[in-house]
Scaffold this active site. Structure first.
Site, mmCIF file in Angstrom:
data_model
loop_
_atom_site.group_PDB
_atom_site.id
_atom_site.type_symbol
_atom_site.label_atom_id
_atom_site.label_comp_id
_atom_site.label_asym_id
_atom_site.label_seq_id
_atom_site.Cartn_x
_atom_site.Cartn_y
_atom_site.Cartn_z
ATOM 1 N N CYS A 2 46.607 1.162 -57.072
ATOM 2 C CA CYS A 2 46.717 0.751 -58.384
ATOM 3 C C CYS A 2 46.641 2.104 -59.521
ATOM 4 C CB CYS A 2 45.578 -0.291 -58.792
ATOM 5 S SG CYS A 2 45.568 -1.701 -57.965
ATOM 6 N N ARG A 27 52.953 5.743 -58.268
ATOM 7 C CA ARG A 27 52.052 5.222 -56.970
ATOM 8 C C ARG A 27 52.399 3.908 -56.579
ATOM 9 N NH1 ARG A 27 46.842 7.710 -59.002
ATOM 10 N NH2 ARG A 27 45.914 6.257 -58.352
ATOM 11 N N TRP A 74 48.887 -2.846 -57.440
ATOM 12 C CA TRP A 74 49.413 -3.046 -56.207
ATOM 13 C C TRP A 74 48.371 -4.204 -55.665
ATOM 14 C CZ3 TRP A 74 48.157 -1.872 -51.041
ATOM 15 C CH2 TRP A 74 49.221 -1.751 -50.148
ATOM 16 N N ASN A 100 40.618 -0.155 -59.885
ATOM 17 C CA ASN A 100 41.526 0.370 -58.543
ATOM 18 C C ASN A 100 40.421 0.267 -57.553
ATOM 19 O OD1 ASN A 100 43.298 1.307 -56.903
ATOM 20 N ND2 ASN A 100 42.943 3.419 -57.445
ATOM 21 N N GLY A 101 40.819 -0.282 -56.445
ATOM 22 C CA GLY A 101 40.013 -0.448 -55.073
ATOM 23 C C GLY A 101 39.780 -1.591 -54.381
ATOM 24 N N GLU A 482 59.364 11.034 -37.938
ATOM 25 C CA GLU A 482 59.327 11.200 -39.645
ATOM 26 C C GLU A 482 60.809 10.751 -39.956
ATOM 27 O OE1 GLU A 482 57.414 11.585 -41.791
ATOM 28 O OE2 GLU A 482 58.749 12.204 -43.510
ATOM 29 N N LYS A 486 61.012 7.721 -42.743
ATOM 30 C CA LYS A 486 61.826 8.103 -43.831
ATOM 31 C C LYS A 486 62.808 6.896 -44.046
ATOM 32 C CE LYS A 486 59.803 10.151 -45.994
ATOM 33 N NZ LYS A 486 58.759 10.624 -45.276
ATOM 34 N N GLU A 489 61.096 3.177 -44.563
ATOM 35 C CA GLU A 489 60.247 3.068 -45.779
ATOM 36 C C GLU A 489 61.064 2.872 -46.848
ATOM 37 O OE1 GLU A 489 57.558 5.523 -46.918
ATOM 38 O OE2 GLU A 489 58.376 7.516 -46.317
ATOM 39 N N HIS A 505 61.465 4.163 -20.189
ATOM 40 C CA HIS A 505 60.499 3.491 -19.981
ATOM 41 C C HIS A 505 60.395 2.305 -20.711
ATOM 42 C CE1 HIS A 505 59.065 6.744 -17.242
ATOM 43 N NE2 HIS A 505 59.296 7.779 -18.139
ATOM 44 N N LYS A 604 52.167 5.216 -53.485
ATOM 45 C CA LYS A 604 51.977 6.670 -53.119
ATOM 46 C C LYS A 604 50.921 7.308 -52.604
ATOM 47 C CE LYS A 604 53.849 11.039 -53.137
ATOM 48 N NZ LYS A 604 54.684 11.306 -51.954
HETATM 49 C C1 AGP Z 1 55.480 8.896 -46.353
HETATM 50 O O1 AGP Z 1 56.596 8.972 -46.796
HETATM 51 C C2 AGP Z 1 54.497 7.771 -46.754
HETATM 52 N N1 AGP Z 1 54.504 7.824 -48.377
HETATM 53 C C3 AGP Z 1 53.234 7.662 -46.215
HETATM 54 O O2 AGP Z 1 53.199 7.609 -44.975
HETATM 55 C C4 AGP Z 1 52.186 9.078 -46.668
HETATM 56 O O3 AGP Z 1 52.489 10.041 -45.908
HETATM 57 C C5 AGP Z 1 50.806 8.487 -46.189
HETATM 58 O O4 AGP Z 1 50.322 7.460 -46.943
HETATM 59 C C6 AGP Z 1 49.833 9.623 -46.228
HETATM 60 O O5 AGP Z 1 49.569 10.002 -47.812
HETATM 61 P P1 AGP Z 1 48.747 11.542 -47.880
HETATM 62 O O6 AGP Z 1 49.634 12.587 -47.544
HETATM 63 O O7 AGP Z 1 48.832 11.284 -49.551
HETATM 64 O O8 AGP Z 1 47.542 11.307 -47.162
#
Ligand code: AGP
Length: 609
Positions: A2, A27, A74, A100-101, A482, A486, A489, A505, A604
């Site tokens: 949030c 975010r 969120w 937030n939390g 990675e 990408k 997501e 395997h 984010k």
């Molecule tokens: C990556 O594209 C994502 N947004 C997510 O996996 C991110 O890398 C992860 O939440 C870690 O965030 P940070 O680097 O701010 O700790």
């Protein structure tokens, strides 16, 4: 995660709140709301969906007053509805709160309040807060908030206003970040510095367990126990320009294109002539020669960078490195001691699991070296030493420039450890630095071929795929993970990344007619193995998209499509294959009409478990 904004001053609060929420959009959120205090009453507007819709709604029902709070939600407890959107109110609508939390004990608190006759309007955990504040209110909002939070367990950053205290804005922080902005005849609150930058660079990062009471002309800080806290005013260093797309259609594309400059900046900041110079290692520098083990902890993309860091440190410095997903590390009772160096890797420096892993490490007596992008973030403040990414704010939810910056920083750190432990002489370090100084240009070379990458990405065999796989070996096994993350997501295609050697395997059972398999097959010690994997996939009619070294004709013959990258040392190849994989994901998502910068369900920075 949030977003919170707050304002108190002579100006009308509403436009300041809405602009602040827009600066927190990156975010990730699914509803938004604002509330202001004026003429002895609170006024509010809330809306599921985007801030633009909330703004339009306020045009038909403007909110008066120079004190207010705003929120992007969120969803954790309860769906994205108007009732669940923040701010939340007590029964008399005389106190409004944004949070937030997660309130860990909200069920017990809710049950007790229900038993006292309180009526709830939402499904959220947050709504227990205004009712508790009302229950403890004896004429001063700050005292009521402090007394009520004594009953609350969990992580929170919150902002509160009260109809009976015009001009007063109260904030509190326990875990989730909260920043005070010091203005001229005004004060601000926000989840990070972005919303503050148009108004002030004088900020106070609230500490965990601290509260603030703000009015247009006063700023008072104290602890949950009631002790007064001195004002730790700092100058926010972040660049406001980051909140601007600079002509790019998306922040993600802008940030992909920023990578060569970020890598240049890091090489300039962390090397001098032919040496690595890491100025913020703190006391860790003296300990490095004796460290027996390194433990990297991270989440998501940062975890992938950490895996590459393992390969780099073990290759150059011969120090054993373990890499854990932070959410596993913190609960597996890890073996830690003063001979272990723990390295949290985190763009935001606020990821809850990584932050708690840091606290676990420090409690066990281990030193902590943060690889962090955001100055002043929680992890940055709790680490013993720092390696800043200097990538500038990363707005796109899908991490790009932070990822390659993390790899570069870990590569430089690996060279430094190798030099300090006598595993690499000055000449060898200098030779590696020569190669590394060519990497920004190689990354630019790969980015310049974006049109060819877009043409491939838009092919139905990829853009219309329901499933896909990425495979790689050695330094590029994490690259495959990675690349898969990408694509998954931001396109929502089901994608998995595998170590290529694992295909036989189990995963090769998934290879059937037309499934796209992205093979990272750059020149290096495991190239022939990858070539064999490609043959196995082709024999089962999989569609092969190879990431190959420029000029490699052999791979082209056995691939359906090829994206070329310039030749480079195997150890640094993840840096060079990263941007083609990012661009591939970006253009597939674009072809599918996805919200590239704010993909569904994602935030984010994940500041809750
Ligand atoms: C990556 O594209 C994502 N947004 C997510 O996996 C991110 O890398 C992860 O939440 C870690 O965030 P940070 O680097 O701010 O700790």
């Amino acid at each position: 995660m949030c977003g919170i904004v707050g304002f108190t001053g002579e100006d009308t609060a509403l436009p300041i709140l809405l602009d602040g929420l827009r600066r927190l959009e990156y975010r990730g959120y699914d509803s938004a709301g604002v509330a202001t205090a004026a003429s002895g009453a609170l006024h509010t507007c809330k809306n599921p969906g985007k801030i633009a819709a909330l703004t339009a709604k306020t045009e038909t029902q403007p909110l008066p007053g120079g004190t207010g709070i705003g929120h992007t939600r969120w969803a954790t407890h309860g769906g994205p509805t108007e009732a669940n959107a923040h701010p939340h109110f007590d029964g008399d609508c005389g106190i409004a709160v944004v949070h937030n939390g997660i309130i860990e004990n909200y069920r017990e608190l809710r049950a007790a309040l229900l038993a006292e006759g309180v009526c709830f309007r939402s499904e959220t955990d947050s709504e227990v807060l205004p009712h508790l504040f009302r229950k403890h209110y004896r004429g001063r909002l700050l005292d009521a908030v402090r007394a009520a939070l004594d009953e609350v367990q969990g992580a929170y950053a919150l902002a509160v206003i009260c109809a009976d205290e015009p001009g007063v804005l109260v904030g509190a922080r326990q875990g989730s970040p909260l920043v005070v902005g010091i203005g001229d005849g005004a004060h601000y609150l926000a989840s990070d510095v972005q919303p503050l930058l148009p108004h002030t660079r004088q900020v106070i990062y609230l500490g965990t367990g601290e509260l603030c009471e703000l009015t247009p002309d006063t700023c008072h800080l104290e602890t949950l126990a009631g002790g007064v806290v001195p004002l730790r005013i700092e100058t926010a260093g972040q660049d406001e320009a980051a909140a601007d797309k600079a002509g790019y259609p998306h922040f993600m594309l802008k940030e992909i294109h920023q990578q060569p400059a970020v890598l240049e900046r890091l090489l300039g900041a962390y090397t001098q002539d032919d040496r690595v110079v890491l100025p913020e290692l703190g006391g860790i520098a003296e300990a490095l020669p004796a460290i027996r083990r390194i433990q990297i902890v991270a989440c998501g993309t940062a975890w992938h960078a950490g895996l590459i860091g393992k390969y780099l440190i073990e290759t150059f410095a011969r120090v054993p490195v373990e890499v854990d997903v932070a959410s596993e590390f913190r609960y597996r009772n890890p073996v830690l001691d003063s001979d272990t160096l723990v390295i949290p890797v985190s763009q935001s420096g606020e990821t809850a699991d990584t932050l708690e892993a840091v606290r676990l490490a420090k409690a066990a007596g281990a030193m902590v070296l943060g690889v962090i992008n955001v100055p002043g973030s929680s992890i940055a403040r709790e680490a013993d030493g720092l390696l800043y990414l200097q990538a500038g704010p990363e707005i796109g939810v899908a991490s790009t420039k932070a990822y390659t910056a993390q790899i570069m920083v870990l590569a430089l750190f690996a060279l430094q450890v190798a030099a300090l432990r006598g595993m690499m002489d000055a000449k060898a370090v200098a030779q590696h630095l020569v190669e590394m100084r060519g990497l920004p240009g190689k990354v630019q070379w790969a980015i310049d071929r974006a049109p060819a990458i877009e043409a491939i990405a838009r092919l139905p065999r990829y853009a219309q795929a329901r499933n896909a796989m990425f495979i790689g070996r050695g330094f590029n096994f994490p690259s495959a993970l990675e690349g898969a993350l990408k694509l998954k997501e931001i396109s929502y295609i089901h994608v998995e990344g595998y170590a290529a050697g694992e295909m036989k395997h189990g995963p090769i059972a998934l290879v059937t007619d037309g499934i796209p398999v992205v093979c990272i097959a750059t020149q290096g010690p495991v190239y022939d193995k990858l070539a064999s994997n490609i043959q196995e996939i082709r024999a089962r009619n999989g569609h092969v998209l190879s990431i190959a070294t420029e000029g490699d004709a052999e791979i082209a013959e056995v691939s359906d499509d090829v994206i070329h990258v310039p030749p480079c040392t195997d150890a640094f190849s993840p840096l060079v294959v990263a941007s083609p994989l990012q661009l591939f994901a970006y253009y597939v998502a674009l072809a599918l009409g996805r919200d590239v910068d704010q993909p569904r369900n994602l935030a984010k920075s994940v500041t809750v478990e």
